[in-house]
Design a protein around this motif. Structure first.
Motif, short mmCIF file in Angstrom:
data_model
loop_
_atom_site.label_atom_id
_atom_site.label_comp_id
_atom_site.label_asym_id
_atom_site.label_seq_id
_atom_site.Cartn_x
_atom_site.Cartn_y
_atom_site.Cartn_z
N LYS A 99 0.82 -1.26 -0.14
CA LYS A 99 0.03 -0.28 -0.05
C LYS A 99 0.82 1.27 -0.06
O LYS A 99 0.59 1.87 -0.92
N ASP A 100 1.82 1.25 0.88
CA ASP A 100 2.88 2.53 1.12
C ASP A 100 3.52 2.71 -0.44
O ASP A 100 3.90 3.54 -0.80
N ALA A 101 3.80 1.57 -0.99
CA ALA A 101 4.77 1.74 -2.37
C ALA A 101 3.51 2.03 -3.33
O ALA A 101 3.93 2.10 -4.72
N GLY A 102 2.14 1.84 -3.29
CA GLY A 102 1.07 2.42 -4.25
C GLY A 102 0.71 1.32 -5.20
O GLY A 102 0.32 1.42 -6.13
N LEU A 103 1.22 0.15 -4.73
CA LEU A 103 0.91 -1.16 -5.64
C LEU A 103 -0.36 -2.00 -5.24
O LEU A 103 -0.65 -2.66 -6.04
N PHE A 104 -1.02 -1.51 -4.27
CA PHE A 104 -2.15 -2.02 -3.68
C PHE A 104 -3.15 -1.23 -3.19
O PHE A 104 -2.66 -0.35 -2.22
N LYS A 105 -4.59 -1.31 -3.34
CA LYS A 105 -5.33 -0.42 -2.54
C LYS A 105 -6.50 -1.31 -2.14
O LYS A 105 -6.60 -2.41 -2.65
N GLY A 106 -7.19 -0.86 -1.04
CA GLY A 106 -8.40 -1.28 -0.73
C GLY A 106 -8.00 -2.33 0.71
O GLY A 106 -6.89 -2.68 1.20
N ARG A 107 -9.05 -3.11 1.11
CA ARG A 107 -8.86 -3.71 2.15
C ARG A 107 -9.10 -5.41 1.96
O ARG A 107 -8.94 -6.20 2.75
N ALA A 108 -9.03 -5.62 0.64
CA ALA A 108 -9.07 -7.12 0.12
C ALA A 108 -7.70 -7.90 0.32
O ALA A 108 -6.76 -7.38 0.86
N LYS A 109 -7.52 -9.07 0.25
CA LYS A 109 -6.57 -10.06 0.50
C LYS A 109 -5.59 -9.86 -0.57
O LYS A 109 -6.12 -9.62 -1.70
N VAL A 110 -4.37 -10.08 -0.55
CA VAL A 110 -3.47 -9.63 -1.46
C VAL A 110 -3.03 -11.19 -2.13
O VAL A 110 -2.85 -12.20 -1.44
N LYS A 111 -2.92 -11.28 -3.38
CA LYS A 111 -2.44 -12.36 -4.26
C LYS A 111 -1.30 -12.02 -5.31
O LYS A 111 -1.56 -11.10 -5.83
N VAL A 112 -0.31 -12.88 -5.09
CA VAL A 112 0.97 -12.42 -5.70
C VAL A 112 0.94 -13.44 -6.83
O VAL A 112 0.95 -14.51 -6.80
N LEU A 113 0.78 -12.82 -8.07
CA LEU A 113 0.95 -13.54 -9.40
C LEU A 113 2.37 -13.30 -10.04
O LEU A 113 3.51 -12.51 -9.69
N GLY A 114 2.63 -14.23 -11.05
CA GLY A 114 4.21 -14.38 -11.49
C GLY A 114 4.46 -13.77 -12.69
O GLY A 114 5.55 -14.16 -13.32
N THR A 115 3.57 -12.70 -12.97
CA THR A 115 4.25 -11.84 -14.34
C THR A 115 5.19 -11.07 -14.28
O THR A 115 5.11 -10.19 -12.85
N GLY A 116 6.28 -11.28 -14.73
CA GLY A 116 7.61 -10.35 -14.73
C GLY A 116 8.63 -11.09 -14.21
O GLY A 116 8.47 -12.39 -13.90
N ASP A 117 9.66 -10.37 -14.09
CA ASP A 117 10.97 -11.16 -13.49
C ASP A 117 11.26 -10.75 -12.09
O ASP A 117 11.19 -9.44 -11.83
N LEU A 118 11.81 -11.27 -11.27
CA LEU A 118 12.37 -10.98 -10.16
C LEU A 118 13.76 -11.56 -9.81
O LEU A 118 14.19 -12.66 -9.86
N LYS A 119 14.83 -10.46 -9.66
CA LYS A 119 16.17 -11.15 -9.34
C LYS A 119 16.68 -10.72 -7.98
O LYS A 119 17.73 -11.15 -7.59
N LYS A 120 15.85 -10.08 -6.98
CA LYS A 120 16.34 -9.71 -5.88
C LYS A 120 15.78 -10.68 -5.07
O LYS A 120 14.61 -11.21 -5.00
N PRO A 121 16.47 -11.17 -3.64
CA PRO A 121 15.97 -11.91 -2.72
C PRO A 121 14.74 -11.12 -1.74
O PRO A 121 15.29 -10.26 -1.32
N LEU A 122 13.50 -11.58 -1.77
CA LEU A 122 12.49 -10.84 -0.79
C LEU A 122 12.04 -11.76 0.15
O LEU A 122 11.96 -12.81 -0.41
#
Length: 149
Positions: A99-122
């Motif tokens: 929410k702070d990063a502006g990637l998600f709004k609202g009170r719904a649950k969050v689902k992470v989808l695999g579109t795109g690439d990730l190179k950093k360990p998170l």
């Protein structure tokens, strides 16, 4: 043709019926309501679906099935490709951080989808993950945590 020359299609515009303006108007006297009865009175609003005592259509038609819309889980989706731009390596990604990063709004649950690439360990905390998102996060050296509602 210019904008100031546009006209509605012939026959598509009808003059509004003006009632109760004298006998010469053609809609005077009872103002097209008939002589007597419930519908002729002022204040008659009508009941939705009422058909004059006949069994209304909504009660004549059979009802089938069941809808789960009252019990469904509403998910807001976020793609892991957005994590690459918005978070530093080894950062903790949770719904509040999204929410702070502006990637998600609202009170719904969050689902992470695999579109795109990730190179950093998170470290990613969410309510649900797609199979491809799990695979890509773990391949980049990160971890996932599934949140309970």
């Amino acid at each position: 043709m210019r904008l100031d020359e546009l006209k509605p299609a012939p026959g598509s515009h009808h003059r509004r019926k003006i009632v109760g303006r004298g006998i010469g108007s053609g809609h005077g006297a009872q103002s097209t309501r008939g002589m007597k009865g419930q519908r002729s009175r002022s204040g008659f609003g009508g009941m939705t679906g009422f058909e004059g005592g006949q069994m209304p259509l909504i009660r004549r038609v059979p009802k089938r099935g069941f809808r789960h819309t009252a019990f469904r889980d509403l998910f807001g989706v976020v793609n892991i490709g957005d994590f690459e731009k918005s978070f530093a390596a080894k950062a903790s990604v949770n719904p509040q951080a999204l929410k702070d990063a502006g990637l998600f709004k609202g009170r719904a649950k969050v689902k992470v989808l695999g579109t795109g690439d990730l190179k950093k360990p998170l470290t990613v905390q969410a309510h649900a993950f797609s199979a491809s998102a799990k695979e890509k996060i773990e391949k980049a050296g990160g971890t996932i945590e599934i949140l309970k509602s």
